[in-house]
Design a protein around this motif. Structure first.
Motif, PDB file in Angstrom:
ATOM      1  N   ILE A  86      16.326  87.201  38.748  1.00 47.35           N
ATOM      2  CA  ILE A  86      15.281  86.381  39.379  1.00 47.35           C
ATOM      3  C   ILE A  86      15.888  85.010  39.707  1.00 47.35           C
ATOM      4  O   ILE A  86      16.853  84.594  39.071  1.00 47.35           O
ATOM      5  CB  ILE A  86      14.036  86.208  38.476  1.00 47.35           C
ATOM      6  N   ARG A  88      14.849  81.048  40.013  1.00 51.95           N
ATOM      7  CA  ARG A  88      13.785  80.075  39.755  1.00 51.95           C
ATOM      8  C   ARG A  88      14.430  78.749  39.351  1.00 51.95           C
ATOM      9  O   ARG A  88      15.490  78.727  38.749  1.00 51.95           O
ATOM     10  CB  ARG A  88      12.865  80.664  38.680  1.00 51.95           C
ATOM     11  N   PRO A  95      14.714  88.198  33.913  1.00 46.27           N
ATOM     12  CA  PRO A  95      13.288  88.123  33.557  1.00 46.27           C
ATOM     13  C   PRO A  95      13.089  88.119  32.043  1.00 46.27           C
ATOM     14  O   PRO A  95      13.694  88.914  31.322  1.00 46.27           O
ATOM     15  CB  PRO A  95      12.683  89.382  34.199  1.00 46.27           C
ATOM     16  N   GLU A 116       7.075  89.573  35.991  1.00 47.04           N
ATOM     17  CA  GLU A 116       7.866  88.594  36.748  1.00 47.04           C
ATOM     18  C   GLU A 116       8.503  89.176  38.003  1.00 47.04           C
ATOM     19  O   GLU A 116       8.830  88.435  38.920  1.00 47.04           O
ATOM     20  CB  GLU A 116       8.950  87.976  35.855  1.00 47.04           C
ATOM     21  N   THR A 117       8.676  90.511  38.034  1.00 52.26           N
ATOM     22  CA  THR A 117       9.418  91.100  39.162  1.00 52.26           C
ATOM     23  C   THR A 117       8.680  92.225  39.890  1.00 52.26           C
ATOM     24  O   THR A 117       9.101  92.634  40.969  1.00 52.26           O
ATOM     25  CB  THR A 117      10.759  91.691  38.671  1.00 52.26           C
ATOM     26  N   GLY A 161       8.534  88.523  43.191  1.00 48.56           N
ATOM     27  CA  GLY A 161       8.546  87.476  42.160  1.00 48.56           C
ATOM     28  C   GLY A 161       7.150  86.973  41.841  1.00 48.56           C
ATOM     29  O   GLY A 161       6.299  86.875  42.730  1.00 48.56           O
ATOM     30  N   ILE A 167       8.849  81.852  40.438  1.00 54.91           N
ATOM     31  CA  ILE A 167       9.968  82.736  40.809  1.00 54.91           C
ATOM     32  C   ILE A 167      10.013  82.859  42.334  1.00 54.91           C
ATOM     33  O   ILE A 167       9.097  83.390  42.953  1.00 54.91           O
ATOM     34  CB  ILE A 167       9.834  84.115  40.129  1.00 54.91           C
ATOM     35  N   VAL A 170      13.510  87.728  43.855  1.00 60.33           N
ATOM     36  CA  VAL A 170      13.947  88.754  42.906  1.00 60.33           C
ATOM     37  C   VAL A 170      14.962  89.600  43.663  1.00 60.33           C
ATOM     38  O   VAL A 170      14.741  89.944  44.825  1.00 60.33           O
ATOM     39  CB  VAL A 170      12.770  89.660  42.458  1.00 60.33           C
TER      40      VAL A 170
END
Length: 201
Positions: A86, A88, A95, A116-117, A161, A167, A170
């Motif tokens: 990821i 960010r 993640p 998160e993904t 993301g 995020i 991804v």
């Protein structure tokens, strides 16, 4: 030896005194750990060793001085052998996230990867090491202990993301490209790949 990253700078918890000279050595009995962490955060110290004959005693003491955040994360492979990253805060990361009530740490890691993904169909194939880093939130220093798991996924869609977690991207990264990606990542993430012998950096 434990490596704790403070603002991406290493604080080694050790029971050995080596002959290196490019670091400062502190004794557990005579140092205020909180002050040491503040100095590392302020860039007054670049690299430090904290010594005690029993390493686990140092970690135990650190945990009593600074609140602990427990997190779970995933080193996720797809069918092609690519690794899920990821992007960010301007850096590549893996993640991960904090535990929720009633979860075991493996469940946390899988939930966080999915949240998160967007990548699902996960199965844990191996328990990896823990990483340690100190961060500052709302003026309070906290020690994040992340439990890492190797995972496989048969997911074939497009990863997305989690925007409210900041995020931006991804991506599945080919193992050959991971060394380049790690140049713009966190020390803990580099350490994970080094220690697990996943890649030569």
């Amino acid at each position: 030896m434990y490596k704790v990253f403070v603002n991406d700078k290493p604080l080694f918890l050790t029971n050995k005194i080596s002959k290196e000279t490019d670091f400062q050595l502190f004794l557990l009995e005579s140092i205020d750990i909180k002050q040491l962490i503040v100095k590392i955060f302020q860039n007054k110290i670049q690299k430090a060793y904290l010594y005690h004959p029993d390493e686990s005693e140092i970690l135990k003491t650190l945990k009593t001085k600074i609140p602990v955040n427990k997190a779970g994360g995933g080193l996720v492979y797809n069918k092609k052998g690519e690794v899920l990253f990821i992007f960010r805060n301007g850096k590549w990361d893996l993640p991960k996230g904090g535990t929720e009530k009633g979860e075991d740490i493996e469940q946390t890691a899988m939930r966080e990867v999915e949240e998160e993904t967007g990548v699902n169909q996960l199965r844990v194939t191996n328990k990896l090491q823990k990483t340690y880093h100190v961060f500052k939130r709302n003026g309070i220093y906290k020690l994040k202990i992340t439990h890492w798991f190797e995972m496989q996924s048969d997911f074939e869609g497009v990863p997305v993301g989690q925007l409210d977690e900041g995020i931006e991207k991804v991506a599945w990264i080919n193992p050959n490209d991971i060394p380049d990606v790690l140049k713009n990542s966190y020390e803990n993430i580099k350490l994970l790949f080094e220690e697990e012998k996943k890649i030569n950096i």
